[in-house]
Design a protein around this motif. Structure first.
Motif, PDB file in Angstrom:
ATOM      1  N   THR A 139       0.829  -1.218   0.000  1.00  0.00           N
ATOM      2  CA  THR A 139       0.000   0.000   0.000  1.00  0.00           C
ATOM      3  C   THR A 139       0.860   1.264   0.000  1.00  0.00           C
ATOM      4  O   THR A 139       0.359   2.350  -0.246  1.00  0.00           O
ATOM      5  N   GLY A 140       2.141   1.122   0.311  1.00  0.00           N
ATOM      6  CA  GLY A 140       2.987   2.306   0.458  1.00  0.00           C
ATOM      7  C   GLY A 140       3.229   2.620   1.925  1.00  0.00           C
ATOM      8  O   GLY A 140       4.186   3.304   2.267  1.00  0.00           O
ATOM      9  N   ASN A 141       2.355   2.126   2.803  1.00  0.00           N
ATOM     10  CA  ASN A 141       2.573   2.294   4.239  1.00  0.00           C
ATOM     11  C   ASN A 141       3.481   1.176   4.748  1.00  0.00           C
ATOM     12  O   ASN A 141       3.554   0.104   4.153  1.00  0.00           O
ATOM     13  N   LYS A 142       4.153   1.443   5.862  1.00  0.00           N
ATOM     14  CA  LYS A 142       5.073   0.455   6.424  1.00  0.00           C
ATOM     15  C   LYS A 142       4.293  -0.780   6.893  1.00  0.00           C
ATOM     16  O   LYS A 142       3.239  -0.657   7.512  1.00  0.00           O
ATOM     17  N   ASP A 143       4.825  -1.952   6.587  1.00  0.00           N
ATOM     18  CA  ASP A 143       4.262  -3.230   7.049  1.00  0.00           C
ATOM     19  C   ASP A 143       2.803  -3.421   6.643  1.00  0.00           C
ATOM     20  O   ASP A 143       2.024  -4.013   7.392  1.00  0.00           O
ATOM     21  N   GLU A 144       2.415  -2.911   5.477  1.00  0.00           N
ATOM     22  CA  GLU A 144       1.012  -3.065   5.059  1.00  0.00           C
ATOM     23  C   GLU A 144       0.944  -3.528   3.603  1.00  0.00           C
ATOM     24  O   GLU A 144       1.686  -3.035   2.758  1.00  0.00           O
ATOM     25  N   ILE A 145       0.054  -4.490   3.331  1.00  0.00           N
ATOM     26  CA  ILE A 145      -0.197  -4.941   1.953  1.00  0.00           C
ATOM     27  C   ILE A 145      -1.700  -4.883   1.712  1.00  0.00           C
ATOM     28  O   ILE A 145      -2.486  -4.754   2.663  1.00  0.00           O
ATOM     29  N   MET A 146      -2.093  -4.958   0.426  1.00  0.00           N
ATOM     30  CA  MET A 146      -3.528  -5.022   0.145  1.00  0.00           C
ATOM     31  C   MET A 146      -3.810  -6.101  -0.888  1.00  0.00           C
ATOM     32  O   MET A 146      -3.034  -6.314  -1.820  1.00  0.00           O
ATOM     33  N   LEU A 147      -4.930  -6.789  -0.690  1.00  0.00           N
ATOM     34  CA  LEU A 147      -5.397  -7.804  -1.625  1.00  0.00           C
ATOM     35  C   LEU A 147      -6.578  -7.228  -2.392  1.00  0.00           C
ATOM     36  O   LEU A 147      -7.468  -6.611  -1.797  1.00  0.00           O
ATOM     37  N   GLU A 148      -6.578  -7.426  -3.713  1.00  0.00           N
ATOM     38  CA  GLU A 148      -7.661  -6.884  -4.538  1.00  0.00           C
ATOM     39  C   GLU A 148      -8.216  -7.969  -5.448  1.00  0.00           C
ATOM     40  O   GLU A 148      -7.480  -8.828  -5.929  1.00  0.00           O
ATOM     41  N   GLY A 149      -9.532  -7.910  -5.681  1.00  0.00           N
ATOM     42  CA  GLY A 149     -10.165  -8.858  -6.593  1.00  0.00           C
ATOM     43  C   GLY A 149     -11.655  -8.568  -6.687  1.00  0.00           C
ATOM     44  O   GLY A 149     -12.185  -7.738  -5.951  1.00  0.00           O
ATOM     45  N   ASN A 150     -12.329  -9.278  -7.592  1.00  0.00           N
ATOM     46  CA  ASN A 150     -13.768  -9.070  -7.783  1.00  0.00           C
ATOM     47  C   ASN A 150     -14.618 -10.044  -6.979  1.00  0.00           C
ATOM     48  O   ASN A 150     -15.755  -9.750  -6.656  1.00  0.00           O
ATOM     49  N   ASP A 151     -14.059 -11.220  -6.665  1.00  0.00           N
ATOM     50  CA  ASP A 151     -14.826 -12.256  -5.965  1.00  0.00           C
ATOM     51  C   ASP A 151     -14.549 -12.151  -4.471  1.00  0.00           C
ATOM     52  O   ASP A 151     -13.427 -12.389  -4.021  1.00  0.00           O
TER      53      ASP A 151
END
Length: 195
Positions: A139-151
């Motif tokens: 995400t650009g923030n420290k220690d953070e990720i993001m998951l993306e999808g339609n389902d």
């Protein structure tokens, strides 16, 4: 959804099909097409009729017992989630939490494989393959990720696989709170406000 009970069956009218979505139903296999793509869901394990019209979907169950009636609302919710998925998409943010050893997360294989390094100082590398249609990005923030999808099912199950890969074994889990946890659930594209 409004439910009307007849002498031999129960009907539930699923509200509106959004204007930018198209629905086709082939023997309880529901296909929803929208701006973000196509989603399919199979309801063949349920004894029900799905009848599409131009603006709504009617779900009909004949000679229903309690469990069959309960399924009607569940089908409505699944279809609603499909509409939201093909119009807005789903985004889950996850944060890594650690007391001492910093958790390193690598995203490889075209954003579909997540590697967790240095969990509790272990040399073992945890690898999580994301489910189809789900991608992972920082995400650009420290220690953070993001998951993306339609389902929504695949996005949330992928988040669960990452969280469960960092389960603490043979320790007091009240004290050892390290892991990668879901911190926020939002949509990828917000719908414009309707006046």
């Amino acid at each position: 959804a409004d439910g009307s009970n007849t002498s031999s069956g129960i009907n539930a009218e699923y509200g509106q099909i959004p204007a930018d979505c198209k629905v086709t139903i082939d023997r309880r296999l529901v296909t929803v097409t929208g701006p973000r793509g196509i989603l399919k869901k199979n309801f063949k394990h349920l004894q029900c009729e799905l009848i599409p019209s131009k603006t709504s979907i009617t779900i009909r169950v004949w000679f229903a017992n309690r469990k069959a009636i309960a399924c009607v609302r569940t089908i409505c919710s699944h279809i609603e989630n499909m509409f939201t998925g093909v119009r807005q998409g789903y985004k889950y943010k996850m944060k890594s939490v650690y007391a001492h050893f910093p958790i390193n997360i690598n995203i490889i294989n075209d954003n579909t494989l997540v590697e967790v390094h240095n969990f509790l100082g272990e040399k073992f590398v945890r690898k999580v393959n994301l489910l189809p249609g789900v991608t992972c990005k920082p995400t650009g923030n420290k220690d953070e990720i993001m998951l993306e999808g339609n389902d929504i099912e695949n996005v949330s199950r992928s988040a669960a696989l990452i969280q469960q890969s960092t389960t603490v074994k043979n320790k007091d889990i009240r004290k050892f709170l390290d892991g990668v946890y879901v911190s926020e659930k939002t949509h990828i594209d917000e719908l414009p406000e309707e006046d």
